[in-house]
Design a protein around this motif. Structure first.
Motif, PDB file in Angstrom:
ATOM      1  N   THR A   1       0.932  -1.264   0.434  1.00  0.00           N
ATOM      2  CA  THR A   1       0.018   0.115   0.226  1.00  0.00           C
ATOM      3  C   THR A   1       1.385   1.356  -0.044  1.00  0.00           C
ATOM      4  OG1 THR A   1      -0.069   0.492   2.434  1.00  0.00           O
ATOM      5  CG2 THR A   1      -1.722  -1.358   1.736  1.00  0.00           C
TER       6      THR A   1
ATOM      7  N   ASP B   1       0.784   3.287   2.202  1.00  0.00           N
ATOM      8  CA  ASP B   1       1.946   3.377   3.168  1.00  0.00           C
ATOM      9  C   ASP B   1       2.674   2.567   4.022  1.00  0.00           C
ATOM     10  OD1 ASP B   1      -0.665   5.037   4.254  1.00  0.00           O
ATOM     11  OD2 ASP B   1      -1.817   3.675   5.517  1.00  0.00           O
ATOM     12  N   ASN B   2       2.657   1.346   3.436  1.00  0.00           N
ATOM     13  CA  ASN B   2       3.874   0.420   4.004  1.00  0.00           C
ATOM     14  C   ASN B   2       5.248   0.689   2.789  1.00  0.00           C
ATOM     15  OD1 ASN B   2       3.302  -1.114   2.227  1.00  0.00           O
ATOM     16  ND2 ASN B   2       2.668  -2.417   3.324  1.00  0.00           N
TER      17      ASN B   2
ATOM     18  N   SER C   1      -4.454  -2.726  -3.972  1.00  0.00           N
ATOM     19  CA  SER C   1      -4.615  -0.771  -3.604  1.00  0.00           C
ATOM     20  C   SER C   1      -4.847  -0.017  -5.008  1.00  0.00           C
ATOM     21  CB  SER C   1      -3.246  -0.519  -2.858  1.00  0.00           C
ATOM     22  OG  SER C   1      -2.237  -0.783  -3.097  1.00  0.00           O
TER      23      SER C   1
ATOM     24  N   ASP D   1       0.275   7.445  -6.734  1.00  0.00           N
ATOM     25  CA  ASP D   1       0.206   7.752  -5.456  1.00  0.00           C
ATOM     26  C   ASP D   1       1.398   6.738  -4.633  1.00  0.00           C
ATOM     27  OD1 ASP D   1      -1.352  10.276  -5.084  1.00  0.00           O
ATOM     28  OD2 ASP D   1      -2.968   8.984  -4.176  1.00  0.00           O
TER      29      ASP D   1
ATOM     30  N   ALA E   1       4.962   7.601  -3.306  1.00  0.00           N
ATOM     31  CA  ALA E   1       4.753   7.532  -1.824  1.00  0.00           C
ATOM     32  C   ALA E   1       6.581   6.364  -1.330  1.00  0.00           C
ATOM     33  CB  ALA E   1       4.098   6.201  -1.316  1.00  0.00           C
TER      34      ALA E   1
ATOM     35  N   THR F   1       9.255   8.554   0.612  1.00  0.00           N
ATOM     36  CA  THR F   1      10.222   8.095   1.711  1.00  0.00           C
ATOM     37  C   THR F   1      11.689   7.641   1.947  1.00  0.00           C
ATOM     38  OG1 THR F   1       7.710   6.617   2.257  1.00  0.00           O
ATOM     39  CG2 THR F   1       9.382   6.251   3.677  1.00  0.00           C
TER      40      THR F   1
END
Ligand code: DX5
Ligand code: ZN
Length: 225
Positions: free
Chosen positions: A179, A181-182, A199, A212, A216, A220
């Motif tokens: 996702t 997020d990870n 996702s 996205d 991401a 990061t």
């Protein structure tokens, strides 16, 4: 920092009745991830070489074929005939992995080997120089929509050390529960290719979801570099 993050949406999560439209929606992806399940190696059945041929005619995005089948050495040729650009088979399904890797490469495709969450990275030590890509499964194969197994981060770090030791440079792919997020932490741990089913295809706008994920992953990594 590794800017070369590649996104591979898994059409397992796509609406199969609108597959052409869904393939159009992911034309900014780096690969189409095509999950082949035989109901034996994993408890689910999916697609075969016929659909792969049609997808190859429809899209210019390279297709990353993930064989979750038993005895891949007896059955992989049909997927090369159908146009697979990358062909991945499972270490656990195969007695003669080295021979299969070279049989795939001899046909002009990229050869990749996958390991399940319960299989240690160490089994790759004598194959890491031979493969074009390693797939670290971050869920138990068979179904989309599962949660990412955190132990995968350690396995990615171990794989990175193995690659340094061998001066080997295979692509590293992660599949399952990826996702936005990870994604950054997965890339920082050593992956370049992110498979994403739910996702991307369960998002309202798959193209936006790909952007996205890319963002991401890259951001990061930049902040941790
Ligand atoms: C699982 C498949 C995956 C799956 C990923 O066995 O190999 O490619 O489609 O789906 P998500 O991203 O939903 O975990
Ligand atoms: Zn897969």
């Amino acid at each position: 920092m590794n800017r070369d993050v590649r996104i591979a949406p898994s059409i397992l999560a796509a609406d199969q009745l609108r597959l052409a439209e869904q393939l159009e929606a992911i034309r900014t992806a780096d690969y189409v991830h095509f999950d082949v399940m035989d109901g034996v190696f994993v408890p689910n059945l999916t697609f075969g070489p016929g659909l792969l041929s049609q997808i190859k005619e429809f899209t210019d995005v390279p297709v990353d074929v993930h064989l979750m089948i038993s005895e891949p050495d007896r059955r992989f040729a049909a997927y090369l005939d159908a146009g697979a650009d990358i062909l991945t088979f499972h270490y656990e399904a195969q007695l003669h992995a080295h021979r299969t890797i070279y049989a795939i490469k001899d046909r002009g495709a990229k050869a990749a080997i996958a390991i399940n969450p319960g299989t240690p990275v160490s089994v790759l030590d004598s194959l890491i120089d031979d493969v074009d890509m390693v797939l670290i499964m971050s869920v138990n194969p068979g179904f989309g929509g599962q949660s990412f197994i955190p132990k995968t981060y350690d396995k990615l770090q171990q794989l990175k050390r193995m690659c340094v030791k061998h001066d080997a440079h295979p692509l590293v792919e992660v599949d399952g529960g990826v996702t936005a997020d990870n994604a950054g932490r997965i890339v920082t741990a050593g992956a370049q290719v992110l498979v994403a089913g739910s996702s991307v295809f369960k998002a309202p706008d798959p193209a936006r979801a790909i952007a996205d994920l890319r963002c991401a992953a890259t951001h990061t990594v930049e902040s941790e570099a």
